[in-house]
Design a protein around this motif. Structure first.
Motif, short mmCIF file in Angstrom:
data_model
loop_
_atom_site.label_atom_id
_atom_site.label_comp_id
_atom_site.label_asym_id
_atom_site.label_seq_id
_atom_site.Cartn_x
_atom_site.Cartn_y
_atom_site.Cartn_z
N LYS A 48 -7.28 -21.88 28.34
CA LYS A 48 -8.50 -22.56 27.88
C LYS A 48 -9.28 -21.70 26.88
O LYS A 48 -10.52 -21.81 26.76
CB LYS A 48 -9.43 -22.97 29.06
N ALA B 182 -15.04 -25.42 27.60
CA ALA B 182 -14.20 -26.43 28.25
C ALA B 182 -14.56 -26.51 29.72
O ALA B 182 -14.95 -25.50 30.32
CB ALA B 182 -12.74 -26.03 28.09
N ASN C 212 -17.81 -34.92 27.38
CA ASN C 212 -16.86 -33.83 27.10
C ASN C 212 -15.50 -34.21 27.69
O ASN C 212 -15.36 -34.33 28.91
CB ASN C 212 -17.40 -32.55 27.76
N LEU D 59 -11.43 -33.62 28.21
CA LEU D 59 -10.42 -32.53 28.21
C LEU D 59 -9.06 -33.14 28.58
O LEU D 59 -8.87 -33.64 29.68
CB LEU D 59 -10.80 -31.46 29.24
N GLN E 107 -9.73 -30.57 23.57
CA GLN E 107 -11.10 -30.87 24.06
C GLN E 107 -11.83 -31.62 22.94
O GLN E 107 -11.83 -31.14 21.79
CB GLN E 107 -11.82 -29.55 24.39
#
Ligand code: C2E
Ligand code: MG
Ligand code: MG
Length: 717
Positions: free
Chosen positions: A97, A114, A144, A146, A177
């Motif tokens: 990440k 993230a 957001n 992911l 992301q």
């Protein structure tokens, strides 16, 4: 109902407004709520699924570049996503990440870290995580997203990936992301909210217009009707409702208009009835008093205001009623009312106060000359006989006049004095008028007191009968006794009949008093008869009013029967006017009395009509020449020849004659010369009490028997 319990008043218009507002608000609010809710959720999910799809696709296209670390491809992938306005940023991450490459499509926007959530190798491919957050810097909301970048390498060989050969073991090699901006969505929702608000406002305006329309069409006519009915309840009937429509409300308005019309008619009828006499249609006492009150008030402000009040009472109207009946009496009153109206100007008021009482209000007349003139005209007009149902009726009236004076404050005072004055006119002999003055007032007050006293005179044994002997000129014997009433008044002393008999007649007490005289005179004569003076006849004066009762013969019959006297020991005296007032009834009563052998005497002949016709038609047994004719019989040749003619004429008709008021020997001599039958007067005897008469009779009979025994005949005088 107590104030606390009273219901709060809410007008129909307010209720309408309220109801419309509630309906409009609820409808528009409800619709807006449902719309907004659905639209927001639809858009949100649309955006989310769009973002997830993009993230999924990006994760697939970025497998290779992440795996190989090809930055050029990474840039192409990221820039390829820039066209999407809903994506705020894109970031490619390695499997730890860590950011490999990122780009924010909004200037100055920092890509958030993230999400910490972990994807295991066993995670299903396409499993994408998302979370919402608020960016503190611009205050907007973002999602957001992911998405794991997964490869399926058969043996984890990049060559396989490079050769596009797929294995079966999934492995996360990085992440994509991206940030979905909710700003556009919020803007659209905002716009939607504004349009919904506009929509609601539009509905409210429509609602208000509708309410105003309804209010105008329904509530304002109802309000108008309620106003009209309120005024009706307050007694205001001079109104009319305008009708513009044709519906239930206009029907109601029409009914109220009709009702108003009827009410006005009833009100006018009631008002007329309240202020007018139903028989003559003349104003009644109420209206008269009202007009008089107005004049008095006007007079207080304006000294030029002039008026007079005449109080008129018909003389002996009771006789007409009693003898001819109430129907004729009523008809007569109507004719009299007509005549009175004709005698007056339009501005004057003539009112009937009831019975035979009338009141006249002369406008602009306050001098005795003019008031007298009107009174004279009325008296003159009333002299003309009335012809009703075959009867000729002569009436007269007594009038009291009151001229306007500053000291009068209320109508009652004026009317009291006018009434008083009218009574004075009656006392003075009727058929005349009198004008009020203060001396008169005192006189009438005295008279009123006398009336009150007279009411108790019989019970208090204050009435006494005096007897005046009547002497036969043929035998010089007392053959008859005239019963003459007196009133032993406790303060005034012995009061003569002229002072109270007219009063008794006016007040109706004469019947009781007359009956008492007949009864007591009869009882007394029985005493004398029992004492041996059986030649004595009692003659009793009977008022015209008594002679108007058909029951008189019956009453007399009972008294005679009870006394045990023969009928011819009893005579009744009536005046000529009694005969004139109702001949038919008098004839009937005469017949009845004659059946009982009761004789009737005509009293006071020579003062009134002195009609030979009456003497001819009615069976009078005796006639009494009035004192006024006897008075100057010796000095006035006319008087003496009249007396002689009366005597001769009566003898021709077989009627005996009595001369009243013989006071001198000359008068007596002349009457003897004229062959008069009987004499009565102070020269012979004055009226005396019963005991004195007993003594007199005893003495005279002794004296006569002495004379007779002496063989001589001497006059008792
Ligand atoms: P009348 O029937 O003509 O009675 C005669 C009146 O003349 C009596 O007056 C008597 O006192 C009076 N008189 C008699 N002789 C002479 C005289 O020589 N000179 C003068 N100046 N007067 C003389 P009195 O008693 O005052 O009565 C007056 C009238 O009252 C009567 O007149 C009669 O009409 C009426 N009256 C009397 N008693 C009764 C009664 O019981 N009932 C009714 N209804 N009327 C009565
Ligand atoms: Mg008499
Ligand atoms: Mg007389």
């Amino acid at each position: 109902m107590s104030a606390s319990k009273a219901k709060r008043r809410i007008s129909i218009a307010a209720k309408f407004n309220l109801l419309t507002m509630v309906i409009v608000l609820l409808t528009s609010g409800g619709i807006s709520f449902i719309l907004i809710r659905n639209v927001i959720s639809y858009r949100y999910h649309n955006l989310l699924s769009h973002g997830l799809t993009i993230a999924g696709m990006a994760s697939q296209t970025s497998e290779y570049c992440i795996y190989t670390g090809d930055t050029e491809s990474m840039t192409q992938i990221i820039e390829g996503l820039e066209v999407d306005k809903d994506i705020a940023y894109v970031c490619l991450l390695n499997k730890e990440k860590r950011q490999l490459m990122w780009k924010s499509f909004k200037s100055g926007f920092q890509v958030p870290p993230a999400p910490a959530m972990g994807f295991t190798d066993s995670s299903l491919p396409g499993n994408i995580f998302y979370e919402e957050f608020i960016n503190k810097e611009d205050g907007n909301r973002y999602i957001n997203v992911l998405a794991p970048v997964v490869i399926f390498a058969a043996n984890n060989s990049p060559d396989g990936l490079l050769n596009n050969t797929k294995g079966t073991n999934p492995e996360i090699i990085g992440y994509v992301q991206l940030g979905l901006s909710l700003e556009n969505l919020q803007k659209r929702i905002h716009q939607f909210l504004i349009s919904t608000l506009a929509f609601t406002i539009f509905f409210i305006i429509v609602g208000v217009v509708l309410t105003l329309f309804l209010t105008k069409r329904i509530t304002s006519p109802i309000k108008n009707l309620s106003l009209v009915t309120k005024k009706i309840s307050e007694g205001i009937l001079e109104q009319q409702i305008d009708i513009y429509t044709n519906d239930e409300i206009s029907d109601l308005a029409g009914t109220i208009n009709h009702m108003l019309g009827r009410l006005r008619v009833y009100r006018d009828q009631l008002r007329h009835a309240a202020f007018h006499d139903p028989l003559t249609n003349l104003p009644n006492r109420n209206l008269f008093v009202e007009r008089l009150e107005r004049l008095i008030e006007h007079g207080k402000r304006n000294t030029n205001c002039a008026f007079s009040v005449l109080f008129l009472d018909l003389d002996r109207f009771k006789i007409v009623n009693d003898s001819l009946g109430h129907l004729i009496g009523d008809k007569l009153l109507v004719l009299i009312a007509q005549k009175l109206r004709e005698c007056l100007r339009k501005s004057d008021t003539v009112a009937r106060f009831g019975g035979d009482e009338f009141a006249i209000l002369l406008d602009n007349v306050d001098d005795d000359f003019n008031a007298k003139f009107v009174a004279e005209r009325i008296l003159e007009t009333l002299k003309e006989p009335f012809f009703l149902d075959g009867h000729r009726i002569v009436v007269s009236a007594s009038i009291g006049i009151v001229l306007k004076g500053e000291f009068y404050n209320c109508p009652e005072d004026i009317l009291r004095d006018a009434d008083t004055t009218m009574y004075r006119a009656k006392r003075l002999g009727k058929a005349r008028y009198t004008i009020f003055n203060t001396e008169l007032h005192a006189h009438v007050m005295k008279f009123l007191r006398l009336e009150a006293d007279l009411r108790h005179a019989i019970e208090r044994s204050e009435l006494v009968i005096y007897y005046q002997p009547i002497v036969s000129l043929a035998s010089d014997d007392i053959v008859c006794l005239e019963a003459l009433i007196r009133w032993q008044h406790p303060q005034r002393g012995l009061t003569l009949p002229d002072e109270f008999i007219p009063l008794a007649e006016e007040t109706g007490m004469i019947d009781k008093i007359g009956h008492w005289v007949i009864q007591n005179a009869c009882i007394q004569n029985k005493v004398w008869h029992d004492m041996g003076f059986s030649n004595i006849t009692i003659t009793i004066n009977v008022s015209a009013l008594q002679f108007r009762h058909k029951e008189l013969p019956e009453q007399v019959g009972t008294i005679i029967k009870n006394s045990g006297l023969p009928g011819d020991a009893f005579e009744l005296e009536i005046t000529e006017s009694t005969v004139m007032e109702s001949k038919e009834l008098v004839i009937e009563i005469f017949k009845e009395l004659n059946k009982m052998n009761v004789h009737i005497v005509m009293d006071d002949f020579g003062t009134g009509f002195s009609s030979i016709n009456n003497l001819k038609q009615l069976p009078f047994s005796k006639l009494k020449i009035d004192r006024s004719l006897i008075l100057d019989i010796t000095t006035n040749p006319n008087a003496s020849s009249i007396v002689k003619s009366i005597i001769d004429m009566s003898h021709t008709l077989k009627i005996k004659v009595t001369a009243e008021g013989v006071e001198t020997r000359e008068q007596l001599d002349m009457l003897r010369l004229y062959r008069c039958d009987y004499v009565q007067g102070y020269l012979l005897y004055s009226p005396m009490k019963a005991e004195e008469i007993t003594e007199l009779l005893t003495q005279t009979s002794k004296h006569i028997s002495d004379i007779k025994s002496n063989g001589l005949r001497e006059h008792i005088l």
